[in-house]
Design a protein around this motif. Structure first.
Motif, short mmCIF file in Angstrom:
data_model
loop_
_atom_site.label_atom_id
_atom_site.label_comp_id
_atom_site.label_asym_id
_atom_site.label_seq_id
_atom_site.Cartn_x
_atom_site.Cartn_y
_atom_site.Cartn_z
N LEU A 36 -30.81 -3.14 -5.68
CA LEU A 36 -30.79 -4.29 -4.78
C LEU A 36 -29.60 -4.22 -3.84
O LEU A 36 -29.72 -4.49 -2.64
CB LEU A 36 -30.77 -5.58 -5.60
CG LEU A 36 -30.76 -6.89 -4.79
CD1 LEU A 36 -32.03 -6.99 -3.96
CD2 LEU A 36 -30.66 -8.09 -5.73
N ARG A 37 -28.45 -3.85 -4.38
CA ARG A 37 -27.26 -3.73 -3.54
C ARG A 37 -27.42 -2.63 -2.51
O ARG A 37 -27.03 -2.78 -1.33
CB ARG A 37 -26.03 -3.45 -4.42
CG ARG A 37 -25.57 -4.64 -5.25
CD ARG A 37 -25.08 -5.77 -4.36
NE ARG A 37 -23.97 -5.37 -3.52
CZ ARG A 37 -22.70 -5.42 -3.85
NH1 ARG A 37 -22.37 -5.89 -5.06
NH2 ARG A 37 -21.77 -5.04 -3.02
N GLN A 38 -28.01 -1.51 -2.93
CA GLN A 38 -28.24 -0.42 -1.99
C GLN A 38 -29.23 -0.82 -0.91
O GLN A 38 -29.04 -0.51 0.27
CB GLN A 38 -28.73 0.82 -2.75
CG GLN A 38 -27.69 1.43 -3.66
CD GLN A 38 -28.26 2.50 -4.56
OE1 GLN A 38 -29.46 2.78 -4.52
NE2 GLN A 38 -27.42 3.09 -5.40
N ALA A 39 -30.34 -1.51 -1.33
CA ALA A 39 -31.31 -1.97 -0.34
C ALA A 39 -30.68 -2.98 0.63
O ALA A 39 -30.95 -2.95 1.83
CB ALA A 39 -32.52 -2.60 -1.05
N GLU A 40 -29.85 -3.87 0.08
CA GLU A 40 -29.18 -4.85 0.93
C GLU A 40 -28.23 -4.15 1.91
O GLU A 40 -28.15 -4.54 3.09
CB GLU A 40 -28.41 -5.84 0.07
CG GLU A 40 -27.73 -6.94 0.88
CD GLU A 40 -26.97 -7.92 0.01
OE1 GLU A 40 -26.39 -8.86 0.55
OE2 GLU A 40 -26.97 -7.73 -1.22
N SER A 41 -27.54 -3.11 1.45
CA SER A 41 -26.64 -2.37 2.34
C SER A 41 -27.42 -1.69 3.45
O SER A 41 -27.00 -1.71 4.62
CB SER A 41 -25.84 -1.34 1.53
OG SER A 41 -25.04 -1.97 0.56
N ARG A 42 -28.57 -1.08 3.08
CA ARG A 42 -29.39 -0.44 4.11
C ARG A 42 -29.94 -1.47 5.09
O ARG A 42 -29.96 -1.23 6.30
CB ARG A 42 -30.53 0.34 3.45
CG ARG A 42 -30.07 1.58 2.70
CD ARG A 42 -31.26 2.45 2.32
NE ARG A 42 -32.12 1.81 1.35
CZ ARG A 42 -32.00 1.97 0.04
NH1 ARG A 42 -31.04 2.73 -0.45
NH2 ARG A 42 -32.85 1.37 -0.78
N TYR A 43 -30.41 -2.60 4.55
CA TYR A 43 -30.92 -3.66 5.42
C TYR A 43 -29.82 -4.16 6.36
O TYR A 43 -30.04 -4.34 7.56
CB TYR A 43 -31.44 -4.83 4.59
CG TYR A 43 -31.40 -6.16 5.30
CD1 TYR A 43 -32.33 -6.47 6.29
CD2 TYR A 43 -30.43 -7.10 4.99
CE1 TYR A 43 -32.28 -7.68 6.95
CE2 TYR A 43 -30.37 -8.31 5.64
CZ TYR A 43 -31.30 -8.60 6.62
OH TYR A 43 -31.24 -9.80 7.28
N ARG A 44 -28.63 -4.38 5.81
CA ARG A 44 -27.53 -4.89 6.63
C ARG A 44 -27.16 -3.91 7.73
O ARG A 44 -26.92 -4.29 8.88
CB ARG A 44 -26.32 -5.17 5.73
CG ARG A 44 -25.15 -5.82 6.42
CD ARG A 44 -25.50 -7.19 6.95
NE ARG A 44 -25.98 -8.07 5.89
CZ ARG A 44 -26.44 -9.29 6.13
NH1 ARG A 44 -26.50 -9.76 7.38
NH2 ARG A 44 -26.87 -10.05 5.13
N LEU A 45 -27.13 -2.61 7.38
CA LEU A 45 -26.81 -1.59 8.37
C LEU A 45 -27.88 -1.54 9.45
O LEU A 45 -27.57 -1.49 10.66
CB LEU A 45 -26.69 -0.22 7.68
CG LEU A 45 -26.37 0.97 8.59
CD1 LEU A 45 -25.02 0.78 9.27
CD2 LEU A 45 -26.38 2.26 7.78
N LEU A 46 -29.16 -1.55 9.04
CA LEU A 46 -30.25 -1.54 10.00
C LEU A 46 -30.24 -2.78 10.86
O LEU A 46 -30.44 -2.73 12.08
CB LEU A 46 -31.59 -1.41 9.26
CG LEU A 46 -32.86 -1.41 10.13
CD1 LEU A 46 -32.86 -0.20 11.04
CD2 LEU A 46 -34.10 -1.40 9.25
#
Length: 461
Positions: A141-151
């Motif tokens: 979830l943290r990794q997905a959130e980081s990718r989402y935030r970057l995108l």
């Protein structure tokens, strides 16, 4: 009554039962730690009968032996005891047992009471697995959130996340802040309507209401407050944790043409033109179109046509658009090219004239102006006797009219003669005539009306 008095009053059977009630296994040890007697469930401890006469320390695994020595030494010295867990060796998996050692007054003997910890160990193992699974999910979830935030931050399109109930911005990326000239983070908590001019807020409210109930509604143009910049807004609803949100995408109107030809008024005029206008990319896919083209194509909105092949609606597939593209490559412009329009991408055809131009920039685009001429030609051809009736009559037109008109007259002549022959051949059965001519019934009826052939057979009779 004192506790020691109660214990002395118990016989051997009652003492054994009390020991078993206190634990799952009871072991009597001599002063050297040798097992004198043992009591417990044979199914739970299969090798219990073989333990008698052995050293207690010899029944446990290597890592448990120091614990046994510590418990025995503490019991001999009269030190306070505490529960210690050890693992007994077994043919299968090890048996975890928690022991408490009690000194007995009989010749230095000791009583070891044990509790089977296999159920607790299994529960602990499941708890550990669940915790590890939660940690893995949390990391994902943290990794997905980081990718989402970057995108979300890196996308060039201005994006806003808006809570539908309050109309307030919950998230906004850098591009959104740049579009409205706001400091980073300053849009959070502001109302979406406050970003636009007062006159556009009613339009915004209606659009957001339709976006909740409609799939992919067409974008709406609004002006930003302060700068007055024309902005296209599109929105999509989604639900999270029981709350309804809107994903709002903003895009500044293209000003590359505005600065040269007057901007928004020109686009408004193009949209209001009675003639259809459509823009296609280098692959002849539809990019933009005015209202007249949407009506011709039988589409409710531009979203239904965008990215679709233009030859699905305009021209004979693989023929007319290629011809127009060839003319554009040679002359830079194509004028009054006769072709057909197919409403809804179907088989019914309407005659049209097309003029086209192409851009000269790297992102090559084509613009088409389309005028419906089928009704006009039918109105002109109401009197059938005005058409030439033979090749001789056609050749007599040379010198009196242009070759283009002669070719058009010859096409009409051949078309009429073929329809007459088909009607005579089928005894005026129009369905059969349409089938042998390869026309739809509606197209045949249109041509019958055009050439005044409605009562052909009865007139011949």
């Amino acid at each position: 009554m004192k506790p020691d008095t109660i214990i002395r009053s118990l016989d051997s059977d009652a003492a054994a039962k009390l020991a078993m009630a206190a634990g799952d296994i009871a072991i009597i040890l001599d002063k050297n730690g040798k097992i004198v007697d043992a009591s417990g469930s044979v199914s739970a401890f299969p090798g219990l009968g073989n333990w008698i006469g052995r050293k207690w320390i010899g029944t446990v695994t290597v890592e448990s032996k120091p614990k046994i020595e510590e418990m025995l030494e503490a019991c001999r010295n009269g030190e306070p005891q505490r529960w210690r867990q050890v693992n007994h060796m077994s043919d299968g998996s090890d048996i975890p047992v928690r022991y408490f050692v009690i000194p007995l007054s009989d010749k230095g003997r000791m009583l070891a009471l044990g509790r089977d910890m296999r159920d607790s160990a299994a529960l602990q193992q499941r708890l550990l697995q669940a915790q590890q699974s939660l940690e893995r999910d949390y990391m994902r979830l943290r990794q997905a959130e980081s990718r989402y935030r970057l995108l979300f931050e890196m996308t060039p399109d201005p994006i806003l996340i808006v809570e539908t109930a309050s109309g307030r911005v919950r998230e906004a990326n850098t591009a959104a802040h740049d579009l409205v000239s706001a400091k980073p983070g300053s849009l959070i908590g502001k109302t979406l309507s406050g970003l636009f001019e007062k006159g556009a807020r009613d339009t915004l409210t209606r659009y957001l209401g339709s976006a909740i109930t409609t799939v992919s509604p067409s974008p709406v143009s609004l002006r930003l407050a302060g700068s007055g910049t024309e902005t296209d807004l599109s929105a999509t609803g989604f639900r999270q944790d029981g709350t309804l949100f809107m994903l709002v995408r903003l895009s500044a109107a293209d000003t590359s043409i505005d600065s040269r030809v007057g901007g928004a008024p020109v686009f408004d005029i193009l949209n209001r033109m009675p003639d259809a206008f459509v823009v296609a990319d280098k692959d002849m896919n539809i990019v933009a179109a005015n209202a007249a083209f949407l009506e011709m194509a039988g589409a409710a909105s531009l979203d239904q046509l965008r990215s679709q092949a233009l030859d699905d609606y305009l021209g004979r597939p693989g023929v007319d658009l290629d011809l127009i593209r060839t003319q554009l490559a040679k002359h830079g412009v194509a004028r009054n090219v006769g072709t057909v329009m197919r409403p809804g991408g179907g088989t019914d055809e309407e005659e049209v004239e097309v003029s086209a131009v192409q851009t000269t920039d790297d992102g090559e685009h084509y613009g088409f102006s389309i005028r419906m001429v089928g009704r006009r030609l039918r109105d002109i051809s109401q009197v059938p006797q005005n058409l030439p009736r033979s090749v001789e009559q056609l050749t007599e037109l040379v010198g009196r009219t242009s070759l283009k008109e002669i070719v058009r007259e010859s096409t009409d002549l051949i078309e009429r003669l073929c329809i007459e022959a088909a009607l005579i051949h089928t005894s005026d059965n129009r369905a059969s005539a349409a089938e042998i001519l390869g026309l739809s019934r509606q197209s045949l009826y249109s041509k019958l009306h055009r050439y005044g052939l409605g009562n052909l057979v009865s007139q011949n009779e």
